[in-house]
Write a protein that holds these residues in place. Structure first.
Motif, short mmCIF file in Angstrom:
data_model
loop_
_atom_site.label_atom_id
_atom_site.label_comp_id
_atom_site.label_asym_id
_atom_site.label_seq_id
_atom_site.Cartn_x
_atom_site.Cartn_y
_atom_site.Cartn_z
N LEU A 13 0.85 -1.19 0.00
CA LEU A 13 0.00 0.00 0.00
C LEU A 13 0.88 1.23 0.00
N VAL A 14 0.35 2.34 -0.52
CA VAL A 14 1.10 3.59 -0.50
C VAL A 14 1.23 4.07 0.93
N ARG A 15 2.15 5.00 1.16
CA ARG A 15 2.32 5.56 2.48
C ARG A 15 1.02 6.18 2.97
N PRO A 16 0.76 6.12 4.28
CA PRO A 16 -0.53 6.62 4.78
C PRO A 16 -0.73 8.09 4.50
N ARG A 17 -1.95 8.43 4.16
CA ARG A 17 -2.35 9.81 3.98
C ARG A 17 -3.38 10.13 5.06
N PRO A 18 -3.65 11.40 5.30
CA PRO A 18 -4.70 11.74 6.27
C PRO A 18 -6.00 11.04 5.92
N LEU A 19 -6.67 10.52 6.93
CA LEU A 19 -7.91 9.79 6.69
C LEU A 19 -8.94 10.72 6.09
N ALA A 20 -9.43 10.35 4.95
CA ALA A 20 -10.38 11.21 4.24
C ALA A 20 -11.80 10.84 4.61
N ALA A 21 -12.68 11.78 4.47
CA ALA A 21 -14.10 11.49 4.67
C ALA A 21 -14.58 10.65 3.50
N ALA A 22 -15.74 10.01 3.67
CA ALA A 22 -16.28 9.20 2.59
C ALA A 22 -16.47 10.04 1.34
N PRO A 23 -16.05 9.56 0.17
CA PRO A 23 -16.20 10.36 -1.04
C PRO A 23 -17.65 10.67 -1.31
N ARG A 24 -17.88 11.83 -1.85
CA ARG A 24 -19.24 12.25 -2.17
C ARG A 24 -19.37 12.42 -3.67
N GLU A 320 -29.00 17.14 18.20
CA GLU A 320 -29.61 16.41 17.08
C GLU A 320 -28.54 15.84 16.15
N LEU A 321 -27.49 16.61 15.90
CA LEU A 321 -26.41 16.13 15.03
C LEU A 321 -25.70 14.93 15.65
N LEU A 322 -25.43 14.99 16.95
CA LEU A 322 -24.78 13.86 17.60
C LEU A 322 -25.69 12.64 17.62
N GLY A 323 -26.99 12.88 17.74
CA GLY A 323 -27.93 11.76 17.66
C GLY A 323 -27.87 11.07 16.30
N ALA A 324 -27.78 11.88 15.23
CA ALA A 324 -27.66 11.31 13.89
C ALA A 324 -26.34 10.56 13.73
N ALA A 325 -25.29 11.07 14.36
CA ALA A 325 -23.98 10.42 14.26
C ALA A 325 -23.96 9.06 14.95
N ALA A 336 -22.15 14.45 9.99
CA ALA A 336 -22.57 15.12 11.22
C ALA A 336 -21.41 15.89 11.84
N PHE A 337 -20.22 15.29 11.81
CA PHE A 337 -19.08 16.00 12.39
C PHE A 337 -18.59 17.11 11.47
N GLU A 338 -18.85 17.01 10.17
CA GLU A 338 -18.58 18.15 9.30
C GLU A 338 -19.49 19.32 9.66
N LEU A 360 -18.21 7.07 18.26
CA LEU A 360 -17.95 8.47 17.95
C LEU A 360 -16.53 8.92 18.30
N ARG A 361 -15.81 8.12 19.06
CA ARG A 361 -14.51 8.56 19.60
C ARG A 361 -13.54 9.06 18.53
N PRO A 362 -13.26 8.31 17.45
CA PRO A 362 -12.29 8.81 16.47
C PRO A 362 -12.72 10.14 15.85
N TYR A 363 -13.99 10.25 15.52
CA TYR A 363 -14.49 11.49 14.94
C TYR A 363 -14.36 12.65 15.93
N ALA A 364 -14.71 12.38 17.19
CA ALA A 364 -14.65 13.42 18.21
C ALA A 364 -13.20 13.86 18.45
N LEU A 365 -12.27 12.91 18.48
CA LEU A 365 -10.86 13.26 18.70
C LEU A 365 -10.32 14.12 17.56
N LEU A 366 -10.67 13.77 16.33
CA LEU A 366 -10.25 14.58 15.19
C LEU A 366 -10.85 15.98 15.27
N TRP A 367 -12.13 16.06 15.61
CA TRP A 367 -12.81 17.36 15.72
C TRP A 367 -12.12 18.21 16.77
N LEU A 368 -11.84 17.63 17.93
CA LEU A 368 -11.22 18.38 19.01
C LEU A 368 -9.80 18.82 18.65
#
Length: 467
Positions: A13-24, A320-325, A336-338, A360-368
């Motif tokens: 695999l290529v060298r790690p890159r920052p974890l991207a959000a799901a492609p839209r 409400e956003l955290l409930g959806a998450a 939701a974290f965006e 939610l922990r990984p998302y919350a840690l990145l947000w913080l």
């Protein structure tokens, strides 16, 4: 070839890159509409910023004092873990600034609400708005709008009223403020009280607040009694809004200030833009709003988030956003974290409170981390290997559910592990509930037969509990 075993090269695999959000999905570009112009008579941005600086001068003074006196290495007390000043620090500030302790505490609270001071965990530090205070008009105005949005925290709510009634008044105030803005002049408080009563009645009707159990005989309640119950709450709201500089009251009338009129107009424009947009999510619940934004470009999605947030109290919107998450859809979790990134500082206590929830922990840690000033490109470094792997699986689940096969194959490039076998070992270990589905989808999508076979074998082992 870097490996002695030729087939290994296909598994590298290529060298790690920052974890991207799901492609839209990417929509075709639409012509950008011209920015709406504020109502005639609205002061220019520079003049509005001057008014905001004047109104927040005392708060900025305390924030600058704290920046100079309490920075690391200086001899002084620090704010406590709740973001309030300790007694010793408040007294020192009062002596240095020639103020009373009560004035220092009030100005400190205003500085926090305006983002001039930011509280992170058990420490407080100058906010980015304070750094840009003298040179960036937009930063000053955003700080004032943050204080305006937090008007209900400025003064304690009346104790004799139940929390539900206070919450209804807070939810109904945007319509009252809109009426004031559209009136473009003084409005009798009695007229505002009538409007408030109508809006609160609508809110309670929408919630279908029908009592259960035997129905007592109806008792007629004079309209004057209902008005009397809301009148103190309206008075509280008007006094709080006046204290932040949004309106003035006198002779039984209320009038928006130029700053207040401009802020309400901005929020009305955000709501109107969202209502006319292709997604039109302003009236939707958080989950439906996020689902509607999934197909938008990032900038368009952020505009929808801002408009959706402008139409409701910040506290309930964050909840409400955290409930959806917390739901099963990983794509909505990322979105939701965006949206919470758009909320900014007011969401921090709620985001920090969910750090211990595994989903939610990984998302919350990145947000913080990003909120604390870490570059988004480097924010993923705050995650442990296990947390990063869990997030990789969660994001892969979003891609598998909403993306196309090539996207899932490309998602391999964001993994931290140097080889696919190492990735599969760690994916099996983190115990994500969607691991089997993700591996099956990846095996079906990948064009390399050997790799696909290895991934299918890993999926079977997870499914059967083998190693």
């Amino acid at each position: 070839m870097t490996s002695r075993i030729p087939r290994d090269s296909r598994l590298r695999l290529v060298r790690p890159r920052p974890l991207a959000a799901a492609p839209r999905a990417v929509n075709q570009r639409r012509p950008r509409p011209a920015a709406p112009r504020p109502p005639e008579g609205t002061p220019a941005q520079a003049e509005l910023a001057r008014m905001a600086r004047s109104g927040l001068a005392a708060a900025a003074r305390v924030a600058h004092w704290a920046d100079a006196a309490l920075r690391p290495g200086r001899d002084g007390s620090n704010p406590d873990g709740k973001g309030t000043l300790s007694d010793a620090t408040a007294e020192r500030a009062a002596n240095d600034l020639g103020l009373t302790v009560a004035q220092v505490r009030a100005d400190w609270d205003t500085a926090r609400l305006a983002g001039l001071v930011e509280v992170h965990g058990d420490t407080a530090r100058p906010g980015w708005r304070l750094r840009a205070w003298d040179r960036d008009d937009s930063a000053v105005l955003r700080g004032w709008v943050a204080l305006f949005d937090a008007w209900s925290l400025v003064h304690p709510e009346p104790e004799q009223h139940e929390h539900g009634a206070v919450a209804d008044v807070v939810s109904a105030l945007p319509q009252v403020l809109s009426f004031l803005q559209l009136s473009a002049g003084p409005v009798p408080v009695e007229q505002l009280l009538d409007l408030l009563e109508q809006r609160v009645t609508e809110l309670r009707t929408e919630r279908c607040e029908i009592p259960y159990g035997p129905r007592p005989e109806p008792v007629a309640v004079p309209a004057a009694t209902e008005d009397a119950s809301l009148a103190p709450l309206l008075d509280w709201a008007l006094r709080a809004l006046a204290s932040v500089g949004a309106l003035t009251c006198g002779d039984g009338q209320a009038t928006l200030t130029p700053l207040g009129s401009w802020a309400v107009w901005v929020k009305l424009e955000q709501i109107c833009v969202a209502a006319q947009s292709p997604a039109g999510n302003i009236e939707q619940a958080a989950e439906d709003m996020l689902r509607g934004c999934a197909q938008l470009r990032p900038n368009a999605a952020r505009a929808e988030y801002r408009a959706w947030l402008a139409a409701r109290p910040v506290g309930s919107a964050v909840t409400e956003l955290l409930g959806a998450a917390r739901g099963e859809d990983a794509l909505l979790r990322g979105l939701a974290f965006e949206a919470l990134r758009v909320v900014g500082a007011p969401a921090e206590p709620d985001v920090r409170a969910v750090v211990d929830e595994p989903t939610l922990r990984p998302y919350a840690l990145l947000w913080l981390a990003e909120h604390d000033g870490v570059d988004p490109e480097d924010a993923h470094e705050v995650l442990t290997r296990e947390e990063a792997t869990w997030l990789w699986v969660d994001t892969a689940a979003a891609v598998a559910d909403h993306g196309e096969a090539p996207m899932l194959v490309r998602h391999l490039e964001s993994a931290l592990q140097p080889t696919v076998p190492a990735l599969l070992d760690e994916v099996r270990a983190v115990g994500h509930p969607r691991t089997v589905q993700v591996l099956v989808a990846l095996a079906a999508a990948h064009p390399d037969p050997a790799l696909a076979k290895a991934v299918r074998r890993a999926a079977f082992q997870v499914h059967t509990g083998g190693s």
